[in-house]
Design a protein around this motif. Structure first.
Motif, short mmCIF file in Angstrom:
data_model
loop_
_atom_site.label_atom_id
_atom_site.label_comp_id
_atom_site.label_asym_id
_atom_site.label_seq_id
_atom_site.Cartn_x
_atom_site.Cartn_y
_atom_site.Cartn_z
N THR A 11 4.23 -2.76 14.89
CA THR A 11 3.96 -3.66 14.14
C THR A 11 3.12 -3.23 13.05
OG1 THR A 11 3.94 -5.17 16.04
CG2 THR A 11 2.75 -6.08 14.19
N ARG A 13 1.28 -5.50 9.89
CA ARG A 13 0.67 -6.93 9.35
C ARG A 13 -0.13 -6.56 7.97
NH1 ARG A 13 -0.39 -7.77 14.81
NH2 ARG A 13 0.69 -9.49 15.83
N ALA A 19 5.13 -7.70 8.52
CA ALA A 19 6.15 -6.93 7.69
C ALA A 19 7.16 -6.33 8.77
CB ALA A 19 5.68 -5.72 6.98
N VAL A 20 6.67 -5.74 9.75
CA VAL A 20 7.35 -5.12 10.94
C VAL A 20 6.84 -5.61 11.93
CG1 VAL A 20 7.89 -2.99 11.96
CG2 VAL A 20 7.54 -3.19 9.53
N ASP A 21 7.82 -6.19 13.09
CA ASP A 21 7.71 -6.90 14.26
C ASP A 21 7.96 -6.35 15.63
OD1 ASP A 21 6.85 -9.31 15.72
OD2 ASP A 21 8.08 -10.71 14.75
N SER A 41 12.51 -7.64 4.26
CA SER A 41 12.95 -7.45 5.68
C SER A 41 12.01 -6.44 6.23
CB SER A 41 14.40 -7.02 5.85
OG SER A 41 14.63 -5.75 5.22
N GLY A 42 11.59 -5.75 5.43
CA GLY A 42 10.43 -4.74 6.33
C GLY A 42 10.86 -3.11 6.23
N SER A 45 8.19 -0.94 4.51
CA SER A 45 6.99 -0.92 5.34
C SER A 45 7.42 -0.01 6.46
CB SER A 45 6.88 -2.14 5.87
OG SER A 45 6.45 -3.15 4.64
N LYS A 205 13.68 -9.79 8.77
CA LYS A 205 12.37 -10.24 8.74
C LYS A 205 11.61 -9.24 9.92
CE LYS A 205 12.64 -15.05 7.60
NZ LYS A 205 12.55 -16.42 7.88
N GLY A 206 11.58 -7.74 9.65
CA GLY A 206 10.82 -7.07 10.52
C GLY A 206 11.42 -6.74 11.89
#
Length: 291
Positions: A11, A13, A19-21, A41-42, A45, A205-206
């Protein structure tokens, strides 16, 4: 030498933005990977964390089984080629090459000079005075000639014109075959470069949307062509990606693998089944309504 990449519950943030989930995936060594995703989309990152350019908020990244952040021995075996040149605007291009030669343990000077000629890299100019295309040519030359066991191209070639981009794709594939390593290519130009990828990773979306071998992913889409009524009957109730009609003939693109029995029924109905482009599948998998 090739390096694997393993990401566990990663993850990142930026204040209120994720940014990455909670991302988990593994990239085995010795392949060319395509990293696809819409803007935001990440992708960058994720790659920045893998390349040890930034620290994650939580989770783990392992490159060849070790954490890359503040690991000098490992990061010398990695090359992260971004969409800008990592040098001062006042530096001359020849100085950038001299630094790369000193810092990259796998640097191939003969290959670097061949790339300089092929991409017409202006060695005597300062970085700040280069056109966007020349900066991209410089970046990809540095990335290829470094021959790092883990090489990442983060849309670093977008400033090049079409003939130069295709020359880069040729160089990438040919040198990968001659000197195997792990290569990750982040791109928006899916149709141009998609044939290079052995596996595809799609982020949205990450989060991980898909991670499959390229041909397996392509097989999830089918173009059904034939008499309009027969096409309508065969595709009824399926997920439709696109549709075209010319007179009494219709071509409908569907998402979802077909069984052997379904393929047999399609042939009996006089229908032709064809492949679907990777870009069409990407657009469907990251469509706003699916989010």
């Amino acid at each position: 030498m090739t390096l694997s990449v393993e990401v566990k519950n990663l993850t990142l943030r930026y204040r209120d933005t994720v940014a990455v989930d909670d991302l988990t995936l593994r990239l085995d060594g010795g392949k060319i990977y395509g990293l696809l995703g819409r803007n935001g989309s990440g992708k960058t990152s994720l790659l920045s964390i893998v390349a040890a350019f930034r620290r994650a908020t939580s989770g783990t990244v392992l490159v060849d089984g070790a954490e890359p952040f503040e690991n000098a021995a490992l990061t010398r075996q990695m090359c992260f080629v971004r969409d800008r040149v990592d040098a001062q605007d006042t530096d001359r291009v020849e100085t950038v090459f001299r630094l790369a030669r000193a810092l990259r343990p796998n640097w191939d000077e003969e290959y670097a000079q061949a790339l300089v000629e092929r991409f017409d890299v202006p060695m005597r100019k300062r970085v700040g005075g280069l056109s966007r295309g020349a900066k991209s040519a410089l970046s990809v030359t540095l990335g290829l000639a470094a021959r790092a066991p883990l090489t990442i191209f983060d849309e670093s070639y977008l400033g090049m014109d079409a003939p130069s981009r295709y020359a880069f794709y040729d160089e990438l594939l040919n040198d990968y075959i001659a000197n195997p390593r792990t290569i990750i290519v982040s791109t928006h130009l899916i149709e141009e470069v998609g044939s290079l990828f052995e596996e595809v990773v799609i982020l949205d979306k990450g989060r991980l949307v898909a991670h499959e071998e390229t041909e397996t992913l392509r097989s999830r889409g089918v173009a059904v062509t034939g008499p309009a009524e027969a096409v309508d009957a065969f595709t009824a109730g399926r997920t439709i990606l696109g549709d075209q009609r010319l007179g009494s003939t219709r071509s409908t693109t569907i998402y979802g693998q077909l069984t052997d029995e379904e393929r047999g029924r399609a042939r009996e109905a006089g229908l032709d089944l064809g492949p679907v482009g990777l870009q069409d599948l990407f657009v469907h998998l990251t469509a706003e309504e699916r989010r």
